[in-house]
Motif scaffolding. Structure first.
Motif, PDB file in Angstrom:
ATOM      1  N   ALA A 214      -6.464   2.761  -6.813  1.00  0.00           N
ATOM      2  CA  ALA A 214      -6.486   3.894  -5.884  1.00  0.00           C
ATOM      3  C   ALA A 214      -7.853   4.027  -5.245  1.00  0.00           C
ATOM      4  N   THR A 215      -7.836   4.368  -3.938  1.00  0.00           N
ATOM      5  CA  THR A 215      -9.074   4.572  -3.183  1.00  0.00           C
ATOM      6  C   THR A 215      -8.889   5.760  -2.254  1.00  0.00           C
ATOM      7  N   ARG A 216      -9.878   6.617  -2.195  1.00  0.00           N
ATOM      8  CA  ARG A 216      -9.790   7.776  -1.307  1.00  0.00           C
ATOM      9  C   ARG A 216     -10.069   7.362   0.140  1.00  0.00           C
ATOM     10  N   SER A 217      -9.432   8.071   1.065  1.00  0.00           N
ATOM     11  CA  SER A 217      -9.576   7.762   2.480  1.00  0.00           C
ATOM     12  C   SER A 217     -11.017   7.946   2.944  1.00  0.00           C
ATOM     13  N   VAL A 218     -11.415   7.121   3.914  1.00  0.00           N
ATOM     14  CA  VAL A 218     -12.740   7.238   4.512  1.00  0.00           C
ATOM     15  C   VAL A 218     -12.784   8.376   5.526  1.00  0.00           C
ATOM     16  N   LEU A 219     -11.659   8.548   6.266  1.00  0.00           N
ATOM     17  CA  LEU A 219     -11.634   9.520   7.365  1.00  0.00           C
ATOM     18  C   LEU A 219     -11.086  10.875   6.947  1.00  0.00           C
ATOM     19  N   ASP A 220     -10.208  10.901   5.936  1.00  0.00           N
ATOM     20  CA  ASP A 220      -9.571  12.149   5.528  1.00  0.00           C
ATOM     21  C   ASP A 220      -9.560  12.202   4.003  1.00  0.00           C
ATOM     22  N   GLU A 221     -10.367  13.062   3.427  1.00  0.00           N
ATOM     23  CA  GLU A 221     -10.515  13.089   1.970  1.00  0.00           C
ATOM     24  C   GLU A 221      -9.249  13.519   1.245  1.00  0.00           C
ATOM     25  N   LYS A 222      -8.272  14.081   1.968  1.00  0.00           N
ATOM     26  CA  LYS A 222      -7.018  14.484   1.327  1.00  0.00           C
ATOM     27  C   LYS A 222      -6.122  13.282   1.039  1.00  0.00           C
ATOM     28  N   LEU A 223      -6.306  12.177   1.764  1.00  0.00           N
ATOM     29  CA  LEU A 223      -5.424  11.020   1.618  1.00  0.00           C
ATOM     30  C   LEU A 223      -5.917  10.080   0.523  1.00  0.00           C
TER      31      LEU A 223
ATOM     32  N   VAL B 165       0.850  -1.193   0.000  1.00  0.00           N
ATOM     33  CA  VAL B 165       0.000   0.000   0.000  1.00  0.00           C
ATOM     34  C   VAL B 165       0.888   1.248   0.000  1.00  0.00           C
ATOM     35  N   LEU B 166       0.604   2.172  -0.914  1.00  0.00           N
ATOM     36  CA  LEU B 166       1.263   3.479  -0.957  1.00  0.00           C
ATOM     37  C   LEU B 166       0.238   4.542  -0.562  1.00  0.00           C
ATOM     38  N   VAL B 167       0.660   5.517   0.213  1.00  0.00           N
ATOM     39  CA  VAL B 167      -0.250   6.557   0.691  1.00  0.00           C
ATOM     40  C   VAL B 167       0.341   7.921   0.330  1.00  0.00           C
ATOM     41  N   TYR B 168      -0.482   8.767  -0.269  1.00  0.00           N
ATOM     42  CA  TYR B 168      -0.038  10.135  -0.548  1.00  0.00           C
ATOM     43  C   TYR B 168      -1.185  11.095  -0.289  1.00  0.00           C
ATOM     44  N   GLU B 169      -0.824  12.364  -0.193  1.00  0.00           N
ATOM     45  CA  GLU B 169      -1.815  13.404   0.027  1.00  0.00           C
ATOM     46  C   GLU B 169      -2.123  14.079  -1.305  1.00  0.00           C
ATOM     47  N   ASP B 170      -3.400  14.187  -1.608  1.00  0.00           N
ATOM     48  CA  ASP B 170      -3.832  14.774  -2.872  1.00  0.00           C
ATOM     49  C   ASP B 170      -3.240  16.181  -3.023  1.00  0.00           C
ATOM     50  N   GLU B 171      -2.426  16.355  -4.094  1.00  0.00           N
ATOM     51  CA  GLU B 171      -1.729  17.641  -4.273  1.00  0.00           C
ATOM     52  C   GLU B 171      -2.696  18.814  -4.431  1.00  0.00           C
ATOM     53  N   SER B 172      -3.864  18.566  -4.988  1.00  0.00           N
ATOM     54  CA  SER B 172      -4.824  19.658  -5.197  1.00  0.00           C
ATOM     55  C   SER B 172      -5.412  20.160  -3.884  1.00  0.00           C
ATOM     56  N   LYS B 173      -5.268  19.369  -2.812  1.00  0.00           N
ATOM     57  CA  LYS B 173      -5.842  19.768  -1.531  1.00  0.00           C
ATOM     58  C   LYS B 173      -4.778  20.181  -0.523  1.00  0.00           C
ATOM     59  N   LYS B 174      -3.492  20.184  -0.955  1.00  0.00           N
ATOM     60  CA  LYS B 174      -2.430  20.622  -0.056  1.00  0.00           C
ATOM     61  C   LYS B 174      -2.447  22.132   0.090  1.00  0.00           C
TER      62      LYS B 174
END
Length: 886
Positions: free
Chosen positions: A89-98, A49-58
């Motif tokens: 790819a799947t967006r986080s349930v708790l944090d939409e930026k992840l 699993v790789l995790v990153y923060e959506d650049e558009s929401k940084k």
């Protein structure tokens, strides 16, 4: 191998693809299956699993920086897909930026890289019969129930080859590569895939992307929650079983399921817990003997004649001692040391000598039996030939391979990162840096010594002292005790601060060295860190044991440090008690600090994370997101676990003559340490990438060096730190004529004979005490047993004949003790082979059967392909090698 990796592992090296040619991961929504380990289709297993923060929401970076990071990530993921991996790819349930990118390795990719990595895989079930040990009937009470954790089936194995796929034991393609192997393969690819090219230098690897923050995390998944089994009936829930049967405190007296640990976490973690468990079991014997010696000291302390003389008001009460510092210190009565002399009788007894000899032999037995156990694990876990076949070049090393040299063995050109001259320069720089930091530690130790010398004057002036010593607190809070305790605490703080600094320095130096493989990297870092820790932790103990109170002169002519500070004397109870105090503070403080740092902090962080997540949402959280909120294991992995235990091993062996209860305390600590480490791995940390390991690496020669040094240090502690030798010399030589006046050998009169007499009129003005002398006595006695002629003798204040007898006896004792122990250890090492005959036979038998199996399978393929031609060839070969009798 480098060329092979360039061609097979990283085919995308070269021009970075254009934006329109980039491959992107599939997108899928979470389907409210919290224990699922598969993609949304329920078929493809999640291997990483790789995790990153959506650049558009940084919000913390400039737009150009976010765009550049996004570009690197997209190129990297596209190259992963080019290498055959499948991404979802799947967006986080708790944090939409992840964003969570799940990675799956298809069958073809696994086969290709298993061959590149020389991974050993099953050929056929192992049919070798194993004999049950004679202790099995006893050990079954401590083993994990086989109905809960079933024993692993053993196989004959061989390095995987795609062209010989039919030779391998494949019942199900989905389970042929177990999750640990799949994670290893995927991590191998992730570490070698390119994401950018700058100035003709290729940048690649997940580690650099994590360091720069492009990805926030990368990890394999735990297979279930540790609290309950997985809801998926096909999931074995190995994490839950490990927690329940291994990490839970109720299992503190149970044996560890090592094969199961190895299966889930890999050989590297398995070998650590195997070593720690073996070390803990061996400590049981040492602890029993140590407690026996301690009890012997407790039972015989009332028969300690010299201690009785110290406490006797008619003997010790009439002995007036000289001041222990210049001017501000006063005269004092020997009976003040009554309590400390009683304590000293416990530790400074004949039992201590027996225990020191025993520990010198025990440490060799431990190392030799561990080698045998390690050889058994190498065979059982298929790591016997690991270093020759499976060890891969580090990506950081590959990236710097620009110089061409001729390989002496293959006589072919190969690429290396530096020339011979460059390597020499690197080694010189690294050695100089290490030497500088060791000098810095020595400087800190000297600073502590100066503190002890200067603060002793302050305590001597401020703490009330009376010659009768009637105050209760006076028995315990002496200037020496206050100085020793505060100096030990400051020394501990300095040690911890220097540890934090040097950790970063050691990593920088090792990175600059650029070791070829991960094993080389860890061994190099281990050597540097232990060398530093050795000086850092043990220097103060060596000072107290072998230097403090040894070079102090005499009351009329003391020795000064830096021309200003009078050299430090031992506590009236002796330096042995002070050494015990120092050990207790450092070992106890270190254990508390490590538990706070390694257990409490991750637990608190995870607790805060869980509560904050629960406050934000009541939604069902998928397995990959649950694991993301656990703590990362860290780059050094088990390094600090080994370091903690080897430092403890040093304290248990190097200075055990001063504290026979050390093995017992180490045993209790280690029984808790095994379960704490297990609890930490299974509940607080993300799953580590399973790694191969053949042995415990550089820690083995380090412990062998400690074992050799321990014999010397314990012999010198008994000879120079304790009073055992002076007492024996007095008993056998100086208590009877011609030197003594007693008719038979006795310890009576020992105190009066060993405390030198000094005339107070011989004090120099610089050291003469302020406090007035009272009574009609004109002499005082030295606090340390320096054995000098009294005032008025023609050789006054020079060493007497007793002193030279004692020195000769001490040197003779050291030589005899060392030679006896080293000889016994040599015999033990010769008698106990590193690899048992049983294991050797197993290895040879497996190699023979494996080669035979592969040969027969090849013949079957040839026969099937060539038909009758093959039959004729085989018959001709058989007739050629058939014995003449036939």
């Amino acid at each position: 191998l480098v060329l092979e990796l360039n061609q097979v592992v990283i085919p995308t090296y070269g021009t970075v693809p254009d934006q329109q040619n980039l491959h992107t991961p599939e997108w899928a929504d979470f389907e409210d299956k919290p224990d699922s380990l598969f993609f949304s289709d329920g078929q493809r297993r999640i291997d990483f699993v790789l995790v990153y923060e959506d650049e558009s929401k940084k919000m913390t970076h400039k737009r150009s920086g976010r765009k550049q990071q996004k570009r690197k990530r997209q190129v990297y993921e596209s190259n992963l897909i080019n290498n055959g991996l499948q991404l979802e790819a799947t967006r986080s349930v708790l944090d939409e930026k992840l964003i969570f990118v799940k990675v799956h390795a298809p069958w073809e990719v696994l086969c290709t890289y298993a061959e590149v990595m020389h991974i050993k895989l099953p050929l056929q079930p192992n049919d070798l019969k194993t004999r049950d040990s004679a202790f099995n009937w006893f050990s079954r009470f401590f083993r994990v129930d086989e109905n809960i954790i079933k024993p692993e089936q053993e196989f004959f194995t061989a390095p995987f080859q795609k062209e010989h796929l039919s030779n391998f034991y494949i019942q199900d393609k989905d389970t042929f590569f177990n999750p640990a192997t799949r994670s290893r393969v995927v991590h191998f690819i992730l570490s070698r895939v390119e994401y950018a090219t700058k100035n003709n230098v290729k940048k690649f690897g997940i580690n650099k992307l994590l360091d720069t923050g492009i990805y926030k995390a990368a990890f394999p998944l735990h297979d279930s929650s540790f609290r309950h089994p997985s809801t998926d009936p096909d999931c074995p829930s190995e994490r839950y079983l490990l927690y329940r049967e291994w990490a839970h405190p109720k299992n503190i007296f149970k044996l560890q399921p090592l094969d199961f640990i190895r299966k889930y976490y890999g050989e590297k973690i398995g070998i650590y817990f195997a070593w720690l468990g073996f070390y803990t079991n061996m400590l049981i014997v040492a602890a029993v003997v140590g407690v026996g010696c301690f009890l012997y000291g407790c039972l015989t302390k009332d028969d300690c004649t010299w201690s009785q003389e110290v406490c006797d008001p008619n003997i010790g009460g009439n002995i007036i001692m000289c001041p222990q510092c210049d001017k501000v210190c006063t005269y004092w009565n020997l009976t003040i040391t009554c309590e400390s002399s009683k304590k000293l009788c416990i530790f400074d007894s004949f039992g201590t000598l027996v225990f020191a000899v025993f520990m010198g032999i025990w440490v060799t037995l431990f190392l030799e039996f561990w080698k045998r156990r390690q050889a058994e694990l190498e065979y059982e876990w298929d790591t016997v030939e690991y270093l020759e076949q499976e060890e891969q070049v580090r990506p950081e090393y590959e990236a710097r391979c620009t110089h061409v040299v001729m390989n002496e063995i293959t006589q072919q050109e190969e690429y290396v990162p530096y020339t011979a001259c460059g390597k020499c320069i690197r080694m010189t720089f690294c050695a100089s840096a290490i030497f500088f930091w060791i000098l810095l530690i020595i400087a800190s130790v000297i600073g502590i010594i100066v503190y002890r010398l200067s603060v002793f004057l302050v305590f001597s002036a401020t703490l009330s002292q009376h010659i009768n010593g009637t105050e209760a607190i006076r028995k315990y809070l002496t200037p020496q005790t206050a100085t020793s305790v505060t100096a030990s605490l400051i020394s501990f703080i300095v040690i911890m601060v220097l540890n934090i600094i040097y950790e970063k320095v050691a990593i920088l130096i090792t990175d600059f060295e650029l070791p070829r493989t991960q094993t080389d990297y860890e061994n190099s870092l281990t050597t540097k860190m232990f060398l530093f820790q050795f000086v850092n932790y043990y220097s103060s103990c060596f000072y107290i044991a072998f230097f403090k109170g040894k070079f102090v002169g005499h009351p009329g002519n003391p020795v000064y440090w830096l021309g200003k500070y009078r050299n430090e004397e031992c506590d009236p109870g002796g330096c042995l008690l002070e050494l015990t105090t120092q050990l207790a503070i450092i070992v106890g403080g270190k254990a508390i600090w490590n538990n706070i740092q390694e257990v409490l902090l991750p637990w608190v962080k995870n607790l805060i994370g869980r509560y904050s997540a629960a406050a934000r949402s009541e939604k069902v959280v998928p397995r990959w997101e649950q694991d993301y909120h656990l703590q990362p294991i860290g780059k050094l992995g088990l390094f600090y676990e080994y370091l903690e235990m080897v430092i403890q091993f040093g304290f248990v062996t190097l200075f055990v003559a001063s504290f026979p209860l050390a093995p017992l305390l180490a045993l209790i600590n280690n029984m808790l340490e095994i379960r704490l480490d297990a609890w930490k791995l299974t509940t607080q940390f993300r799953r580590m990438v399973p790694q191969k390991a053949q042995d415990i690496g550089a820690w083995q020669p380090i412990m062998q060096g400690i074992a050799i040094l321990a014999v010397v240090t314990n012999a010198m502690i008994i000879a120079f730190t304790s009073d055992m030798i002076p007492r024996l010399v007095y008993y056998w030589s100086f208590s009877v004529p011609p030197y003594g006046s007693h008719s038979s050998h006795t310890m009576k009169g020992y105190i009066n004979s060993t405390l030198s007499v000094f005339n107070i009129s011989d004090f120099k003005n610089a050291s003469k005490p302020f406090s007035p002398w009272f009574g009609n006595q004109t002499t005082c006695r030295q606090v340390y047993r320096d054995l000098r002629y009294p005032a008025g003798h023609q050789h006054q204040y020079e060493h007497n004949i007793y002193y030279w007898h004692v020195i000769a006896a001490k040197l003779a004792f050291i030589i005899v003790m060392e030679h006896v122990i080293y000889f016994v250890n040599f015999i033990i090492s010769y008698v106990i082979p590193d690899v048992s005959q049983k294991t050797k036979s197993k290895v040879k038998r497996e190699k023979y059967l494996t080669q035979k199996l592969l040969h027969e399978n090849d013949l079957k393929v040839v026969k099937k392909t060539m038909g009758n031609i093959a039959d004729k060839i085989i018959k001709r070969v058989d007739s050629t090698f058939r014995p003449k009798a036939e």
